[in-house]
Design a protein around this motif. Structure first.
Motif, PDB file in Angstrom:
ATOM      1  N   GLY B  25     -64.318 -66.592 -72.837  1.00 51.76           N
ATOM      2  CA  GLY B  25     -65.588 -67.072 -72.004  1.00 51.76           C
ATOM      3  C   GLY B  25     -65.231 -66.943 -70.780  1.00 51.76           C
ATOM      4  O   GLY B  25     -64.972 -66.369 -70.261  1.00 51.76           O
ATOM      5  N   VAL B  26     -64.761 -68.154 -69.805  1.00 44.78           N
ATOM      6  CA  VAL B  26     -65.220 -66.942 -67.863  1.00 44.78           C
ATOM      7  C   VAL B  26     -63.485 -67.140 -67.708  1.00 44.78           C
ATOM      8  O   VAL B  26     -62.648 -68.204 -68.865  1.00 44.78           O
ATOM      9  CB  VAL B  26     -64.991 -69.046 -67.416  1.00 44.78           C
ATOM     10  CG1 VAL B  26     -65.021 -68.797 -66.224  1.00 44.78           C
ATOM     11  CG2 VAL B  26     -66.813 -68.812 -67.395  1.00 44.78           C
ATOM     12  N   GLU B  27     -62.887 -66.484 -67.396  1.00 44.49           N
ATOM     13  CA  GLU B  27     -61.723 -66.040 -67.599  1.00 44.49           C
ATOM     14  C   GLU B  27     -60.843 -66.136 -65.904  1.00 44.49           C
ATOM     15  O   GLU B  27     -59.748 -66.689 -66.049  1.00 44.49           O
ATOM     16  CB  GLU B  27     -61.344 -64.598 -67.720  1.00 44.49           C
ATOM     17  CG  GLU B  27     -61.520 -64.497 -69.331  1.00 44.49           C
ATOM     18  CD  GLU B  27     -61.869 -63.006 -69.632  1.00 44.49           C
ATOM     19  OE1 GLU B  27     -62.241 -61.810 -69.019  1.00 44.49           O
ATOM     20  OE2 GLU B  27     -61.699 -62.680 -71.002  1.00 44.49           O
ATOM     21  N   ASP B  31     -66.020 -66.221 -62.332  1.00 45.85           N
ATOM     22  CA  ASP B  31     -66.646 -65.775 -63.571  1.00 45.85           C
ATOM     23  C   ASP B  31     -67.745 -66.824 -63.358  1.00 45.85           C
ATOM     24  O   ASP B  31     -68.877 -66.507 -64.074  1.00 45.85           O
ATOM     25  CB  ASP B  31     -66.272 -65.867 -64.401  1.00 45.85           C
ATOM     26  CG  ASP B  31     -65.689 -64.259 -64.451  1.00 45.85           C
ATOM     27  OD1 ASP B  31     -66.051 -63.119 -64.389  1.00 45.85           O
ATOM     28  OD2 ASP B  31     -64.866 -63.942 -65.552  1.00 45.85           O
ATOM     29  N   THR B  32     -68.171 -67.683 -62.268  1.00 43.63           N
ATOM     30  CA  THR B  32     -68.645 -69.061 -62.513  1.00 43.63           C
ATOM     31  C   THR B  32     -69.285 -68.553 -61.698  1.00 43.63           C
ATOM     32  O   THR B  32     -70.645 -70.021 -61.597  1.00 43.63           O
ATOM     33  CB  THR B  32     -68.006 -70.353 -62.282  1.00 43.63           C
ATOM     34  OG1 THR B  32     -67.021 -70.407 -61.151  1.00 43.63           O
ATOM     35  CG2 THR B  32     -66.647 -70.549 -63.056  1.00 43.63           C
ATOM     36  N   ASP B  33     -69.694 -68.307 -60.664  1.00 45.17           N
ATOM     37  CA  ASP B  33     -70.713 -67.901 -58.902  1.00 45.17           C
ATOM     38  C   ASP B  33     -72.574 -67.899 -59.804  1.00 45.17           C
ATOM     39  O   ASP B  33     -71.704 -66.883 -60.802  1.00 45.17           O
ATOM     40  CB  ASP B  33     -70.064 -66.814 -58.209  1.00 45.17           C
ATOM     41  CG  ASP B  33     -68.624 -66.838 -58.174  1.00 45.17           C
ATOM     42  OD1 ASP B  33     -68.281 -68.315 -58.268  1.00 45.17           O
ATOM     43  OD2 ASP B  33     -67.424 -65.934 -57.681  1.00 45.17           O
ATOM     44  N   LEU B  34     -72.410 -68.360 -59.033  1.00 45.00           N
ATOM     45  CA  LEU B  34     -74.195 -68.471 -58.772  1.00 45.00           C
ATOM     46  C   LEU B  34     -74.796 -68.523 -57.456  1.00 45.00           C
ATOM     47  O   LEU B  34     -74.069 -68.901 -56.652  1.00 45.00           O
ATOM     48  CB  LEU B  34     -74.659 -69.840 -59.904  1.00 45.00           C
ATOM     49  CG  LEU B  34     -74.276 -69.829 -61.268  1.00 45.00           C
ATOM     50  CD1 LEU B  34     -74.948 -71.552 -61.761  1.00 45.00           C
ATOM     51  CD2 LEU B  34     -74.791 -68.594 -62.246  1.00 45.00           C
ATOM     52  N   VAL B  35     -76.092 -67.534 -57.867  1.00 42.60           N
ATOM     53  CA  VAL B  35     -76.723 -67.405 -56.475  1.00 42.60           C
ATOM     54  C   VAL B  35     -77.999 -67.745 -57.165  1.00 42.60           C
ATOM     55  O   VAL B  35     -78.566 -66.960 -58.150  1.00 42.60           O
ATOM     56  CB  VAL B  35     -75.765 -65.639 -56.049  1.00 42.60           C
ATOM     57  CG1 VAL B  35     -76.776 -66.002 -55.407  1.00 42.60           C
ATOM     58  CG2 VAL B  35     -75.211 -65.827 -55.581  1.00 42.60           C
ATOM     59  N   TYR B  36     -78.787 -68.766 -56.255  1.00 43.01           N
ATOM     60  CA  TYR B  36     -79.823 -69.204 -56.667  1.00 43.01           C
ATOM     61  C   TYR B  36     -80.637 -69.055 -55.303  1.00 43.01           C
ATOM     62  O   TYR B  36     -80.068 -69.054 -54.303  1.00 43.01           O
ATOM     63  CB  TYR B  36     -80.196 -70.518 -57.203  1.00 43.01           C
ATOM     64  CG  TYR B  36     -81.227 -71.223 -57.119  1.00 43.01           C
ATOM     65  CD1 TYR B  36     -82.305 -70.939 -58.443  1.00 43.01           C
ATOM     66  CD2 TYR B  36     -81.759 -72.393 -56.090  1.00 43.01           C
ATOM     67  CE1 TYR B  36     -83.301 -71.806 -58.580  1.00 43.01           C
ATOM     68  CE2 TYR B  36     -82.568 -72.706 -55.764  1.00 43.01           C
ATOM     69  CZ  TYR B  36     -83.618 -72.021 -57.583  1.00 43.01           C
ATOM     70  OH  TYR B  36     -85.532 -72.785 -57.715  1.00 43.01           O
ATOM     71  N   TYR B 157     -61.815 -79.926 -61.794  1.00 50.60           N
ATOM     72  CA  TYR B 157     -61.878 -78.527 -61.297  1.00 50.60           C
ATOM     73  C   TYR B 157     -62.623 -79.222 -59.572  1.00 50.60           C
ATOM     74  O   TYR B 157     -64.002 -79.887 -60.054  1.00 50.60           O
ATOM     75  CB  TYR B 157     -62.071 -77.567 -62.143  1.00 50.60           C
ATOM     76  CG  TYR B 157     -63.883 -77.977 -62.946  1.00 50.60           C
ATOM     77  CD1 TYR B 157     -63.602 -78.918 -63.887  1.00 50.60           C
ATOM     78  CD2 TYR B 157     -64.898 -78.112 -62.039  1.00 50.60           C
ATOM     79  CE1 TYR B 157     -64.783 -78.953 -64.887  1.00 50.60           C
ATOM     80  CE2 TYR B 157     -66.337 -78.004 -62.734  1.00 50.60           C
ATOM     81  CZ  TYR B 157     -66.426 -79.060 -64.225  1.00 50.60           C
ATOM     82  OH  TYR B 157     -67.213 -79.378 -64.407  1.00 50.60           O
ATOM     83  N   THR B 159     -65.898 -77.344 -57.507  1.00 48.74           N
ATOM     84  CA  THR B 159     -66.656 -76.904 -57.331  1.00 48.74           C
ATOM     85  C   THR B 159     -67.542 -77.212 -55.873  1.00 48.74           C
ATOM     86  O   THR B 159     -67.652 -77.366 -55.339  1.00 48.74           O
ATOM     87  CB  THR B 159     -68.247 -76.880 -57.971  1.00 48.74           C
ATOM     88  OG1 THR B 159     -68.648 -78.156 -57.802  1.00 48.74           O
ATOM     89  CG2 THR B 159     -67.929 -76.796 -59.695  1.00 48.74           C
ATOM     90  N   ASN B 188     -72.627 -70.893 -55.649  1.00 50.65           N
ATOM     91  CA  ASN B 188     -72.115 -71.980 -56.053  1.00 50.65           C
ATOM     92  C   ASN B 188     -70.918 -71.550 -57.951  1.00 50.65           C
ATOM     93  O   ASN B 188     -71.435 -71.237 -57.156  1.00 50.65           O
ATOM     94  CB  ASN B 188     -73.183 -73.186 -57.844  1.00 50.65           C
ATOM     95  CG  ASN B 188     -72.337 -74.242 -57.725  1.00 50.65           C
ATOM     96  OD1 ASN B 188     -71.806 -73.967 -59.254  1.00 50.65           O
ATOM     97  ND2 ASN B 188     -71.727 -75.231 -57.511  1.00 50.65           N
TER      98      ASN B 188
END
Lengths: 195, 219
Positions: B25-27, B31-36, B157, B159, B188
């Motif tokens: 999955g996330v490496e 890879d966890t970046d989100l834009v809303y 972790y 965020t 995020n």
């Protein structure tokens, strides 16, 4: 659903003790169709299948089937819009499919030392685990389903008690609650052995 | 015997192959970046000509904790360049002290740390050698009792969330002290290591937020 799984387990063990039986272990590829391919467009190259078949006579067998296939797709930087909201991020999508089927087969030919094509049909329980990882969140659908599975294949003898097994199986899994109606073709290649 | 070995090899090979290629999955943290983004469809962005951008960032931290302001000026400059790319002009409050800008923009930053505690109960297993298969069958079915504590370890972790909020000062509900948002953009992701990595991801996220909001430019 637990009753169904138990019944299939009992049937599997019973048939495995028949005087004539064949077991096969196969590498299985999956090719999603319908809602499955809408969710994950990539085919699955991660799958394994184990089967046991007890022969009622030279041309009919009943048996059990267990398989595990993993479908996976990474959607990098995809944009999703819902009304006025837009979300961009990388999604990791997974489907782990565990069919546990009771199945019947008809064989064209009676000589086990010659190649034998067969037709089959299966029905039973499917454990389907669907997951989407997005950011630090994960959304999972984990349900038992009922499904059907017609099949076509061939046994090709490669030794006294070993045969090459190639088959194509269509899985149709009925949706429950908010899940998809899963469907895919499974192409299996492996070895079968037995007397 | 030979056939048995072949079958065992086939079974082992398939099993090992399957586990070895189980999808990852996330490496990386990015890879966890989100834009809303979201917006008020009744607001006329095409009519915006001037903006006011707050020159400090609101940090949301636990009580008594000092905020880390090392990225504040960078975040503000990145937002500002995107506002100017829209063709909007900075509102000069000294020239027009009695007027409001068409839109006001504020930003906030929040870092949240999540802790996971894993617990390993220790127990002996067959490989330690004291188990004798023929003599120890009397104990078949027994559970393990271990009078000492197990081993635990903790992972964590962090965020980070950058929020950009736009509102029309003239539409603020002064009676109920409510601000009607015209646009919100949130970034995020799991915090990475190093200021350079953070800047790259913040720039990419802010640019993406404006890029996926073409209506801001009147389109």
């Amino acid at each position: 659903m637990k009753l169904l799984v138990t019944l299939m387990g009992v049937a599997f063990i019973t048939l495995a003790t028949q005087s004539q039986s064949i077991y096969s272990l196969n590498y299985t590829m999956g090719f999603g169709v319908g809602e499955t391919s809408d969710f994950i467009g990539s085919p699955s190259f991660r799958g394994v299948t184990f089967e046991g078949r007890g022969f009622l006579d030279d041309q009919f067998s009943l048996g059990g089937y267990f398989s595990w296939s993993t479908f996976y797709e990474k959607l990098a930087g995809e944009k999703f819009t819902d009304g006025t909201a837009t979300l961009t991020g990388t999604q990791y999508r997974y489907i782990n499919a565990f069919p546990m089927l009771f199945q019947a087969h008809y064989y064209f030919g009676t000589d086990e030392y010659e190649p034998r094509a067969y037709l089959g049909a299966g029905a039973g329980a499917y454990k389907m685990i669907q997951r989407v990882d997005l950011g630090v969140w994960s959304i999972e659908e984990n349900h038992w389903h009922f499904g059907l599975s017609p099949e076509v294949g061939i046994f090709y003898p490669v030794g006294m008690d070993s045969q090459l097994n190639v088959n194509l199986k269509y899985h149709y899994v009925f949706g429950v609650e908010n899940s998809l109606n899963y469907s895919w073709f499974g192409l299996s290649v492996g070895f079968a052995w037995g007397d | 015997m030979k056939n048995l070995l072949i079958k065992f090899a086939v079974v082992s090979g398939i099993a090992l192959g399957l586990f070895a290629c189980y999808p990852e999955g996330v490496e990386t943290t990015s890879d966890t970046d989100l834009v809303y983004t979201n917006y008020d469809p009744d607001f006329n962005f095409a009519g915006v000509q001037t903006y006011y951008l707050a020159d400090s960032i609101q940090h949301i931290v636990d009580e008594g904790e000092e905020p880390d302001r090392s990225l504040d000026s960078f975040i503000i400059s990145e937002i500002e360049s995107n506002l100017m790319n829209l063709g909007w002009s900075e509102f000069d409050t000294t020239l027009f002290p009695e007027q409001n800008p068409d839109i006001a923009v504020v930003a906030s930053l929040m870092v949240t740390t999540t802790y996971n505690v894993y617990y390993y109960p220790w127990y002996p297993y067959w490989g330690w050698g004291w188990y004798k298969s023929s003599n120890s069958m009397d104990y078949y079915g027994y559970g393990w009792y271990y009078p000492w504590y197990g081993t635990s370890y903790v992972t964590s972790y962090s965020t980070g969330t950058v929020a950009m909020l736009m509102f029309d000062p003239d539409r603020a509900d002064t009676t109920n002290k409510l601000i009607n948002l015209s646009w919100a953009g949130l970034l995020n992701g799991i915090a990475g290591y190093g200021i350079s990595d953070a800047k790259t991801r913040i720039t990419r996220g802010i640019n993406q937020a404006f890029e996926q909001s073409p209506y801001l430019g009147g389109n």
